[in-house]
Design a protein around this motif. Structure first.
Motif, PDB file in Angstrom:
ATOM      1  N   VAL A  23       0.687  -1.228   0.042  1.00  0.00           N
ATOM      2  CA  VAL A  23       0.085  -0.108  -0.070  1.00  0.00           C
ATOM      3  C   VAL A  23       0.779   1.239   0.065  1.00  0.00           C
ATOM      4  O   VAL A  23       1.835   1.553   0.821  1.00  0.00           O
ATOM      5  CB  VAL A  23      -1.012   0.024   1.177  1.00  0.00           C
ATOM      6  N   LEU A  24       0.419   2.155  -0.883  1.00  0.00           N
ATOM      7  CA  LEU A  24       1.306   3.517  -0.856  1.00  0.00           C
ATOM      8  C   LEU A  24       0.689   4.441   0.297  1.00  0.00           C
ATOM      9  O   LEU A  24      -0.635   4.591   0.064  1.00  0.00           O
ATOM     10  CB  LEU A  24       1.268   4.127  -2.124  1.00  0.00           C
ATOM     11  N   MET A  25       1.349   4.907   1.151  1.00  0.00           N
ATOM     12  CA  MET A  25       0.775   5.765   2.341  1.00  0.00           C
ATOM     13  C   MET A  25       1.774   6.838   2.258  1.00  0.00           C
ATOM     14  O   MET A  25       2.935   6.903   2.159  1.00  0.00           O
ATOM     15  CB  MET A  25       0.952   5.202   3.508  1.00  0.00           C
ATOM     16  N   ARG A  26       1.246   8.145   2.149  1.00  0.00           N
ATOM     17  CA  ARG A  26       1.841   9.318   2.447  1.00  0.00           C
ATOM     18  C   ARG A  26       1.153  10.465   3.450  1.00  0.00           C
ATOM     19  O   ARG A  26      -0.183  10.205   3.355  1.00  0.00           O
ATOM     20  CB  ARG A  26       2.423  10.034   1.308  1.00  0.00           C
ATOM     21  N   VAL A  27       1.743  11.415   3.925  1.00  0.00           N
ATOM     22  CA  VAL A  27       1.219  12.388   4.778  1.00  0.00           C
ATOM     23  C   VAL A  27       0.996  13.544   3.674  1.00  0.00           C
ATOM     24  O   VAL A  27       1.953  13.812   2.970  1.00  0.00           O
ATOM     25  CB  VAL A  27       1.995  12.764   6.019  1.00  0.00           C
ATOM     26  N   ILE A  28       0.020  14.033   3.935  1.00  0.00           N
ATOM     27  CA  ILE A  28      -0.435  15.312   3.158  1.00  0.00           C
ATOM     28  C   ILE A  28      -0.664  16.542   3.952  1.00  0.00           C
ATOM     29  O   ILE A  28      -1.492  16.355   5.009  1.00  0.00           O
ATOM     30  CB  ILE A  28      -1.207  15.256   1.927  1.00  0.00           C
ATOM     31  N   ASP A  29      -0.404  17.859   3.572  1.00  0.00           N
ATOM     32  CA  ASP A  29      -0.864  19.045   4.045  1.00  0.00           C
ATOM     33  C   ASP A  29      -0.744  19.106   5.732  1.00  0.00           C
ATOM     34  O   ASP A  29      -1.944  19.177   6.479  1.00  0.00           O
ATOM     35  CB  ASP A  29      -2.250  19.361   3.836  1.00  0.00           C
ATOM     36  N   PRO A  30       0.309  18.803   6.243  1.00  0.00           N
ATOM     37  CA  PRO A  30       0.512  18.758   7.784  1.00  0.00           C
ATOM     38  C   PRO A  30       0.230  20.343   8.292  1.00  0.00           C
ATOM     39  O   PRO A  30       0.713  21.207   7.660  1.00  0.00           O
ATOM     40  CB  PRO A  30       1.805  18.275   8.042  1.00  0.00           C
ATOM     41  N   SER A  31      -0.670  20.362   9.367  1.00  0.00           N
ATOM     42  CA  SER A  31      -0.533  21.694   9.861  1.00  0.00           C
ATOM     43  C   SER A  31       0.864  22.360  10.405  1.00  0.00           C
ATOM     44  O   SER A  31       1.694  21.430  10.369  1.00  0.00           O
ATOM     45  CB  SER A  31      -1.556  21.533  11.074  1.00  0.00           C
ATOM     46  N   GLU A  32       0.848  23.816  10.589  1.00  0.00           N
ATOM     47  CA  GLU A  32       1.935  23.933  11.315  1.00  0.00           C
ATOM     48  C   GLU A  32       2.581  23.375  12.543  1.00  0.00           C
ATOM     49  O   GLU A  32       3.887  22.853  12.437  1.00  0.00           O
ATOM     50  CB  GLU A  32       1.882  25.612  11.523  1.00  0.00           C
ATOM     51  N   PRO A  33       1.688  22.980  13.649  1.00  0.00           N
ATOM     52  CA  PRO A  33       2.487  22.180  14.613  1.00  0.00           C
ATOM     53  C   PRO A  33       2.709  20.750  14.328  1.00  0.00           C
ATOM     54  O   PRO A  33       3.784  20.311  14.703  1.00  0.00           O
ATOM     55  CB  PRO A  33       1.201  22.063  15.580  1.00  0.00           C
TER      56      PRO A  33
END
Length: 107
Positions: free
Chosen positions: A71-81
């Motif tokens: 499965v391809l997994m990635r994090v997108i649009d992290p908030s500033e914190p």
């Protein structure tokens, strides 16, 4: 957490804190998506107000689980914190973090 399904992929929108109290439920939600046959998962952290060590661990372990299941997994649009914590821990590059991108724009 709100999963939004689109074909073989999913975006999991996380709202609030990912800490010692919530990380287990967060990790379980990700594993459930992997087990459901989802081919790619985007974890949208744009609404995360706090990301603790347990949350970072959950993300890194979920990424490893996703990889072993194809499965391809990635994090997108992290908030500033959340983005700050991911940068400070070195997890940002490992999790393929992206701002303002979706799976449609090239995973």
């Amino acid at each position: 957490m709100m999963p939004m399904l689109d074909g073989a992929g999913c975006r999991l929108v996380v709202v609030g804190e990912i800490d010692g109290l919530t990380a287990s439920a967060f990790a379980s939600a990700l594993v459930d998506l992997f087990e459901a046959g989802t081919r790619f998962v985007e974890v949208d952290l744009s609404e995360v107000t706090f990301l603790g060590c347990a949350g970072v661990t959950a993300l890194v372990e979920a990424k490893a689980t996703a990889s072993t299941r194809g499965v391809l997994m990635r994090v997108i649009d992290p908030s500033e914190p959340a983005g700050r914590v991911l940068r400070l821990t070195g997890a940002e590059a490992h999790l393929r973090t992206a701002a303002g991108q979706s799976a449609d724009s090239g995973v």
